[in-house]
Design an enzyme around this catalytic site. Structure first.
Site, PDB file in Angstrom:
ATOM      1  N   HIS A  73       0.818  -1.209   0.000  1.00  0.00           N
ATOM      2  CA  HIS A  73       0.000   0.000   0.000  1.00  0.00           C
ATOM      3  C   HIS A  73       0.853   1.261   0.000  1.00  0.00           C
ATOM      4  O   HIS A  73       2.026   1.250   0.390  1.00  0.00           O
ATOM      5  CB  HIS A  73      -0.947  -0.013   1.194  1.00  0.00           C
ATOM      6  CG  HIS A  73      -2.038  -1.024   1.063  1.00  0.00           C
ATOM      7  ND1 HIS A  73      -3.059  -1.126   1.973  1.00  0.00           N
ATOM      8  CD2 HIS A  73      -2.282  -1.969   0.122  1.00  0.00           C
ATOM      9  CE1 HIS A  73      -3.879  -2.086   1.600  1.00  0.00           C
ATOM     10  NE2 HIS A  73      -3.419  -2.620   0.486  1.00  0.00           N
TER      11      HIS A  73
ATOM     12  N   GLU B 247       0.865   3.957   1.838  1.00  0.00           N
ATOM     13  CA  GLU B 247       1.388   4.412   3.121  1.00  0.00           C
ATOM     14  C   GLU B 247       2.643   3.634   3.507  1.00  0.00           C
ATOM     15  O   GLU B 247       3.641   4.222   3.944  1.00  0.00           O
ATOM     16  CB  GLU B 247       0.331   4.246   4.224  1.00  0.00           C
ATOM     17  CG  GLU B 247      -0.960   4.979   3.964  1.00  0.00           C
ATOM     18  CD  GLU B 247      -1.999   4.140   3.221  1.00  0.00           C
ATOM     19  OE1 GLU B 247      -3.199   4.433   3.395  1.00  0.00           O
ATOM     20  OE2 GLU B 247      -1.629   3.213   2.479  1.00  0.00           O
TER      21      GLU B 247
END
Length: 160
Positions: free
Chosen positions: A79, A81
């Site tokens: 992901h 992040e």
């Protein structure tokens, strides 16, 4: 002598535009997510987007959903992040109290990762999974760990 320009964008808008630009690098055909981490002094520490692990070719990657975990993109994608944190080459101490700007509210796994990195606030554009258990868990993690989160929108005429 003319005065300074007054119609500059806010820091929130600036960093969200950077996150949107990062999302444009994602090869995911359904969900493109970008992240930008800024420190307390409004300096960009890192950016990331959802994509494959280094060394895993994008062309032979299974970009769809599948009942078979070996053929499901969710088994492989990192992901935005997490990529932003992993892309940072400085000390994680620099992330203490930093803000993570994301185009999509973090999943529960990314919420835990952001907390561990020391992020103090999450600013997000979209919360399309708000009604899911995973989203509720992510918000509970932030709430219990003292990480603030807030949704911000970009002006409709905003360009990157």
């Amino acid at each position: 002598m003319p005065g300074k320009r007054a119609d500059v964008i806010s820091w929130d808008e600036f960093f969200l535009r950077v996150a949107v630009a990062a999302s444009l690098r994602s090869k995911d055909p359904n969900t493109q997510v970008g992240a930008c981490i800024a420190d307390r002094d409004n300096r960009i520490l890192s950016v990331g987007y959802n994509g494959t692990p280094a060394g895993m070719g994008d062309d032979e990657f299974p970009w769809g959903d599948s009942e078979d975990p070996l053929r499901d993109k969710h088994s492989y994608v990192i992901h935005a992040e997490a990529n932003a944190i992993l892309n940072y080459r400085g000390s994680l101490k620099d992330m203490s109290g930093a803000r993570a700007y994301v185009t999509l509210f973090p999943c529960q796994e990314c919420a835990k990762t952001l907390v561990q990195a020391g992020i103090g606030e999450v600013v997000y554009l979209d919360d399309k999974y708000a009604d899911t258990v995973g989203n509720q868990i992510a918000k509970a993690v932030f709430d219990r760990c003292g990480v603030k989160y807030r949704q911000v929108s970009l002006p409709e005429n905003a360009t990157i």
